[in-house]
Design a protein around this motif. Structure first.
Motif, PDB file in Angstrom:
ATOM      1  N   UNK A  18     -26.438   7.572   3.348  1.00  0.00           N
ATOM      2  CA  UNK A  18     -27.656   7.358   4.143  1.00  0.00           C
ATOM      3  C   UNK A  18     -27.476   7.841   5.575  1.00  0.00           C
ATOM      4  N   UNK A  19     -26.308   7.575   6.156  1.00  0.00           N
ATOM      5  CA  UNK A  19     -26.028   7.979   7.529  1.00  0.00           C
ATOM      6  C   UNK A  19     -25.550   9.421   7.631  1.00  0.00           C
ATOM      7  N   UNK A  20     -25.328  10.039   6.455  1.00  0.00           N
ATOM      8  CA  UNK A  20     -24.822  11.417   6.418  1.00  0.00           C
ATOM      9  C   UNK A  20     -23.500  11.540   7.175  1.00  0.00           C
ATOM     10  N   UNK A  21     -22.642  10.541   7.028  1.00  0.00           N
ATOM     11  CA  UNK A  21     -21.335  10.538   7.675  1.00  0.00           C
ATOM     12  C   UNK A  21     -20.299  11.241   6.801  1.00  0.00           C
ATOM     13  N   UNK A  22     -19.480  12.084   7.407  1.00  0.00           N
ATOM     14  CA  UNK A  22     -18.275  12.580   6.731  1.00  0.00           C
ATOM     15  C   UNK A  22     -17.290  11.418   6.692  1.00  0.00           C
ATOM     16  N   UNK A  23     -17.125  10.827   5.523  1.00  0.00           N
ATOM     17  CA  UNK A  23     -16.414   9.551   5.405  1.00  0.00           C
ATOM     18  C   UNK A  23     -15.214   9.668   4.484  1.00  0.00           C
ATOM     19  N   UNK A  24     -14.116   9.092   4.918  1.00  0.00           N
ATOM     20  CA  UNK A  24     -12.899   8.991   4.116  1.00  0.00           C
ATOM     21  C   UNK A  24     -12.628   7.518   3.840  1.00  0.00           C
ATOM     22  N   UNK A  25     -12.218   7.210   2.603  1.00  0.00           N
ATOM     23  CA  UNK A  25     -11.847   5.846   2.210  1.00  0.00           C
ATOM     24  C   UNK A  25     -10.323   5.761   2.132  1.00  0.00           C
ATOM     25  N   UNK A  26      -9.750   4.765   2.781  1.00  0.00           N
ATOM     26  CA  UNK A  26      -8.315   4.489   2.638  1.00  0.00           C
ATOM     27  C   UNK A  26      -8.167   3.097   2.054  1.00  0.00           C
ATOM     28  N   UNK A  27      -7.639   3.027   0.829  1.00  0.00           N
ATOM     29  CA  UNK A  27      -7.373   1.738   0.171  1.00  0.00           C
ATOM     30  C   UNK A  27      -5.924   1.384   0.417  1.00  0.00           C
ATOM     31  N   UNK A  28      -5.697   0.469   1.346  1.00  0.00           N
ATOM     32  CA  UNK A  28      -4.347   0.059   1.721  1.00  0.00           C
ATOM     33  C   UNK A  28      -3.898  -1.086   0.812  1.00  0.00           C
ATOM     34  N   UNK A  29      -2.722  -0.921   0.210  1.00  0.00           N
ATOM     35  CA  UNK A  29      -2.235  -1.999  -0.650  1.00  0.00           C
ATOM     36  C   UNK A  29      -0.938  -1.629  -1.347  1.00  0.00           C
TER      37      UNK A  29
ATOM     38  N   UNK B  61     -10.697  10.137  -0.736  1.00  0.00           N
ATOM     39  CA  UNK B  61     -10.214   8.756  -0.792  1.00  0.00           C
ATOM     40  C   UNK B  61      -8.714   8.775  -1.053  1.00  0.00           C
ATOM     41  N   UNK B  62      -8.042   7.716  -0.587  1.00  0.00           N
ATOM     42  CA  UNK B  62      -6.584   7.684  -0.628  1.00  0.00           C
ATOM     43  C   UNK B  62      -6.085   6.271  -0.910  1.00  0.00           C
ATOM     44  N   UNK B  63      -5.180   6.174  -1.858  1.00  0.00           N
ATOM     45  CA  UNK B  63      -4.488   4.916  -2.161  1.00  0.00           C
ATOM     46  C   UNK B  63      -3.107   4.983  -1.507  1.00  0.00           C
ATOM     47  N   UNK B  64      -2.835   4.061  -0.583  1.00  0.00           N
ATOM     48  CA  UNK B  64      -1.565   4.087   0.148  1.00  0.00           C
ATOM     49  C   UNK B  64      -0.999   2.676   0.286  1.00  0.00           C
ATOM     50  N   UNK B  65       0.330   2.541   0.418  1.00  0.00           N
ATOM     51  CA  UNK B  65       0.941   1.236   0.687  1.00  0.00           C
ATOM     52  C   UNK B  65       1.024   0.993   2.190  1.00  0.00           C
ATOM     53  N   UNK B  66       1.574  -0.144   2.578  1.00  0.00           N
ATOM     54  CA  UNK B  66       1.686  -0.425   4.015  1.00  0.00           C
ATOM     55  C   UNK B  66       2.981  -1.156   4.375  1.00  0.00           C
ATOM     56  N   UNK B  67       4.148  -0.667   3.932  1.00  0.00           N
ATOM     57  CA  UNK B  67       5.399  -1.328   4.331  1.00  0.00           C
ATOM     58  C   UNK B  67       5.697  -1.063   5.803  1.00  0.00           C
ATOM     59  N   UNK B  68       5.807  -2.097   6.641  1.00  0.00           N
ATOM     60  CA  UNK B  68       6.072  -1.861   8.068  1.00  0.00           C
ATOM     61  C   UNK B  68       7.350  -1.078   8.332  1.00  0.00           C
ATOM     62  N   UNK B  69       8.360  -1.239   7.468  1.00  0.00           N
ATOM     63  CA  UNK B  69       9.630  -0.563   7.722  1.00  0.00           C
ATOM     64  C   UNK B  69       9.522   0.953   7.618  1.00  0.00           C
TER      65      UNK B  69
END
Length: 460
Positions: free
Chosen positions: A164-175, A6-14
């Motif tokens: 349940x789906x047995x997915x290799x899953x990554x979480x990205x928390x954009x903010x 999992x990853x906490x990241x910002x989202x400045x367009x510049x």
């Protein structure tokens, strides 16, 4: 597999070179950290990326999850239309998540899409990820105006579906963090801004996510934060999971805080059940407050509990203080759940034969007839805090200087329209704001002149 990171990241367009035109170099630490995040995701090779964006479709009482099979987006609103991005959604994951939310009675799903195009809260993180890994399906999740704890629950359900789906899953928390760090920033300066950023970075770099649930929404609003609810959903997705937290960067040169942290999952950890821990603390807190409740509040609570469970109005009990039977006054009953307003109804002047009867009638209305909220359910009763305001006589005033938001409530009148706001409310710290809210409640335009009255209350 389930969630692998999992990853906490910002989202400045510049931060996108074509948009920043050199300005992005002022947040080079953020860019370097972003590259580390993207390389890590490339190494993990997730099948599914769940990206939580504050700029996805937003509703007050519903979490929107993007439907359809795919979507496109560009940075045209930022002056760059050539950078086009296209994603393919994980429709199986979305369908199963929607089913689970419905089963658990969490208002979340694919209804009400307002804009199919990708938002910049989604595209900025994927701009970096796509440089290292593109063979993934996307689940794009929005936020809501629901309580923080509901965001955590949504994260728990995301985790459950990934497993349940047995997915290799990554979480990205954009903010982004606070938007109020500098006077020359996009929203000016507020002292809560730097405090918020310091506290959030301390929490996120240690992975002590339970503290995310303890922030007051009023404080978050004053701080001008962007990603708090994104981070809480991510925390829920890491529920009961051992993580290794790593803080990569923090910057705020433009008056907006940008923080990047990573979380590597390392198996199960039952002690990191932060929702259960938070609710336990809340129950203890409410139990302590209930010990201090006086006869006014106990009468209201008895009314709310009986009416919610049976639909019947309780009989006026005996043994109350004499003033509750003999005196008459306007009364407001306010109900909160987990520190959020859950219902508030009152009368400016006495309607019933006594204060006790006024409390009973308004308690029933507050728990079942406030048009802003659904009726309170029996399972909510143990989480409720209740306060009673007994209104004193109203007094006409000729100037706003005669008001004091801590001491006096205000009544605004324009023709037949009349609005009231109680004194000493959280988040109402100026007279102008007090009057503005009272006008809004009455349906009076903010630029209209009104007659003013003030009153004092006795709060129980």
């Amino acid at each position: 597999m389930g969630i692998i990171g999992a990853f906490m990241v910002p989202h400045p367009p510049l931060i996108i070179p074509e948009i920043g035109m050199g300005e992005e170099q002022r947040i080079q630490k953020t860019i370097d950290a972003y590259q580390k995040v993207a390389r890590k995701i490339g190494e993990q090779q997730p099948e599914t990326i769940v990206l939580i964006s504050p700029h996805q479709t937003l509703y007050a009482d519903y979490f929107h999850i993007s439907p359809a099979k795919n979507a496109k987006g560009d940075f045209g609103r930022f002056g760059v239309e050539k950078t086009v991005m296209e994603v393919t959604y994980d429709t199986v994951f979305v369908t199963e998540l929607e089913k689970l939310a419905e089963k658990r009675k969490l208002p979340a799903g694919t209804l009400g899409e307002r804009e199919k195009k990708l938002d910049h809260g989604t595209m900025v993180p994927l701009y970096f990820v796509n440089q290292y890994w593109q063979n993934y399906l996307l689940v794009r999740v929005g936020l809501s105006g629901l309580p923080f704890i509901k965001h955590y629950e949504l994260g728990q359900y995301i985790k459950e579906i990934a497993e349940t789906l047995n997915r290799r899953t990554v979480i990205i928390a954009s903010g982004d963090l606070s938007h109020r760090l500098k006077e020359d920033g996009p929203y000016g300066y507020c002292k809560e801004g730097p405090i918020y950023d310091r506290q959030i970075m301390e929490i996120m770099e240690t992975g002590n996510f339970e503290k995310l649930l303890e922030f007051s929404e009023d404080f978050c609003e004053k701080a001008g934060e962007c990603g708090h609810r994104s981070f809480i959903i991510m925390a829920g997705a890491l529920d009961e999971t051992k993580v290794v937290a790593n803080s990569l960067s923090y910057e705020g040169p433009f008056g907006v805080g940008y923080g990047i942290c990573t979380y590597e999952t390392q198996g199960k950890d039952d002690e990191r059940d932060f929702k259960r821990q938070y609710e336990k603390l809340q129950r203890q807190h409410i139990a302590e407050k209930r010990k201090l409740e006086d006869d006014y509040v106990r009468l209201a609570r008895m009314t709310v509990e009986e009416y919610t469970r049976t639909g019947r109005k309780p009989q006026l009990p005996s043994g109350l203080p004499e003033e509750l039977y003999q005196q008459r006054a306007g009364v407001f009953v306010s109900i909160k759940e987990n520190s959020r307003l859950r219902g508030c109804i009152g009368t400016i002047q006495a309607i019933q034969a006594s204060i006790a009867e006024e409390i009973i009638e308004n308690a029933i209305s507050a728990c079942s007839r406030d048009p802003r909220f659904d009726p309170i359910e029996p399972e909510e009763l143990e989480r409720l805090t209740i306060s009673i305001d007994v209104l004193g006589d109203t007094e006409k005033i000729t100037s706003v200087e005669m008001l004091d938001v801590k001491r006096y409530g205000v009544i605004v009148t324009k023709g037949r329209k009349r609005g009231l706001l109680l004194p000493n409310l959280e988040g109402v710290d100026t007279i102008d704001k007090q009057i503005a809210i009272a006008k809004q409640k009455a349906g009076i335009r903010l630029d209209e002149d009104v007659e003013l009255e003030r009153f004092e209350v006795v709060r129980h």
